[in-house]
Design a protein around this motif. Structure first.
Motif, PDB file in Angstrom:
ATOM      1  N   UNK A 180       4.998  28.068  13.739  1.00 24.41           N
ATOM      2  CA  UNK A 180       4.294  29.354  13.763  1.00 24.41           C
ATOM      3  C   UNK A 180       3.608  29.465  15.122  1.00 24.41           C
ATOM      4  N   UNK A 181       4.173  30.286  15.992  1.00 25.32           N
ATOM      5  CA  UNK A 181       3.641  30.387  17.342  1.00 25.32           C
ATOM      6  C   UNK A 181       3.855  29.090  18.106  1.00 25.32           C
ATOM      7  N   UNK A 182       2.899  28.733  18.932  1.00 27.07           N
ATOM      8  CA  UNK A 182       2.969  27.503  19.723  1.00 27.07           C
ATOM      9  C   UNK A 182       2.430  26.338  18.894  1.00 27.07           C
ATOM     10  N   UNK A 183       3.215  25.285  18.763  1.00 23.82           N
ATOM     11  CA  UNK A 183       2.785  24.106  18.006  1.00 23.82           C
ATOM     12  C   UNK A 183       2.621  22.920  18.942  1.00 23.82           C
ATOM     13  N   UNK A 184       2.007  21.869  18.440  1.00 25.78           N
ATOM     14  CA  UNK A 184       1.771  20.677  19.257  1.00 25.78           C
ATOM     15  C   UNK A 184       3.075  19.942  19.516  1.00 25.78           C
ATOM     16  N   UNK A 185       3.074  19.135  20.558  1.00 27.24           N
ATOM     17  CA  UNK A 185       4.251  18.327  20.879  1.00 27.24           C
ATOM     18  C   UNK A 185       4.556  17.348  19.748  1.00 27.24           C
ATOM     19  N   UNK A 186       3.516  16.807  19.108  1.00 27.44           N
ATOM     20  CA  UNK A 186       3.717  15.873  18.003  1.00 27.44           C
ATOM     21  C   UNK A 186       4.424  16.553  16.833  1.00 27.44           C
ATOM     22  N   UNK A 234      13.917   6.021  12.221  1.00 31.60           N
ATOM     23  CA  UNK A 234      13.330   4.907  12.966  1.00 31.60           C
ATOM     24  C   UNK A 234      13.659   5.001  14.456  1.00 31.60           C
ATOM     25  N   UNK A 235      14.881   5.435  14.770  1.00 28.93           N
ATOM     26  CA  UNK A 235      15.269   5.584  16.172  1.00 28.93           C
ATOM     27  C   UNK A 235      14.462   6.687  16.840  1.00 28.93           C
ATOM     28  N   UNK A 280       7.751   7.247  20.569  1.00 30.11           N
ATOM     29  CA  UNK A 280       6.544   6.427  20.685  1.00 30.11           C
ATOM     30  C   UNK A 280       5.564   6.668  19.560  1.00 30.11           C
ATOM     31  N   UNK A 281       6.109   6.968  18.363  1.00 31.03           N
ATOM     32  CA  UNK A 281       5.277   7.250  17.194  1.00 31.03           C
ATOM     33  C   UNK A 281       5.828   6.507  15.997  1.00 31.03           C
TER      34      UNK A 281
END
Length: 265
Positions: free
Chosen positions: A122-128, A165-166, A172-173
């Protein structure tokens, strides 16, 4: 719509003509989800999104398969942010800039079911959040690649898990992989045998055969894999409040390989 674990015997096999009939219902679902995606902007209610999907399905001469299913009140599941699946759409729930919403939709046409889900920004979301949704989608497609005659059911599960998992390593999370909800057989009913886990060792479960149809639907989170159910007896949320994503396609096994019945033409 994700299935909880069921045990039973027998997996429905469809003829080529019956699979083509399922394709018709799958295209109705694809059009409904595309219409919802266009309307999923800041300020819209999940109830309005539900009405959009309902109209597209009924205009096609189909019936929303979710509405009335065990008492579910909506034609879509609208699960915002920490809601994993089965969120109940409401005119009072307004989505905001930066929200992540998974929309699950099903339709019945001439007695055959289609079932699919997308996660929308919805609109701009976070990179995460963006990475979470992309990882979930990639996991779905990895699972779909294994929906082939001669494979075992958990070859799909293992592919979903390994792709998740890949993606986690690349991003990096750590992504939580929801275990208690998963995919399912589909055809003359929405939820049929077999239950499809989203993780596990390969080479287990029934052998896949031409004529089977399976909904592949991973759910990942930005935190825990543990979930809770709200008092409405439907909405499933992450136990730690972390955000979740959900992607799903209905897939038939043919002589030529997987046929994604709910993918737009």
């Amino acid at each position: 719509m994700s299935a909880v674990l069921r045990r039973g015997k027998g997996i429905e096999l469809k003829s080529r003509g019956e699979i083509e009939a399922m394709r018709a219902s799958g295209l109705v679902v694809a059009r409904a989800l595309a219409a919802v995606a266009e309307k999923a902007v800041p300020g819209v209610s999940t109830g309005e999104l539900d009405a959009v999907a309902d109209q597209v399905i009924r205009d096609a001469g189909a019936v929303p398969s979710f509405k009335g299913y065990h008492g579910f009140p909506g034609s879509i599941c609208a699960s915002v942010n920490e809601r994993v699946v089965h969120g109940i759409p409401s005119k009072k729930e307004i989505v905001q800039e930066g929200d992540l919403i998974s929309v699950d939709c099903g339709a019945i046409l001439d007695g055959w079911h289609g079932d699919s889900a997308v996660t929308l920004a919805v609109g701009e979301i976070s990179e995460a959040d963006r990475a979470l949704s992309e990882a979930t989608k990639a996991s779905m497609w990895a699972g779909i690649e294994q929906v082939r005659a001669g494979n075992k059911l958990t070859d799909i599960s293992h592919a979903v898990e390994q792709a998740a998992l890949a993606a986690a390593k690349a991003d990096g999370r750590e992504y939580g992989i929801i275990a208690e909800y998963g995919g399912h057989g589909i055809g003359t009913q929405m939820h049929m045998e077999p239950f499809l886990p989203n993780l596990g060792k390969p080479g287990r479960g029934p052998k896949l055969k031409v004529g089977m149809a399976i909904a592949v639907e991973p759910m990942l989170t930005l935190g825990t894999a543990d979930t809770d159910e709200l008092d409405d007896a439907w909405t499933v949320v992450t136990a730690d409040g972390s955000r979740a994503a959900h992607w799903e396609h209905t897939v038939a096994i043919t002589e030529e390989g997987p046929w994604v019945l709910t993918q737009a033409e």
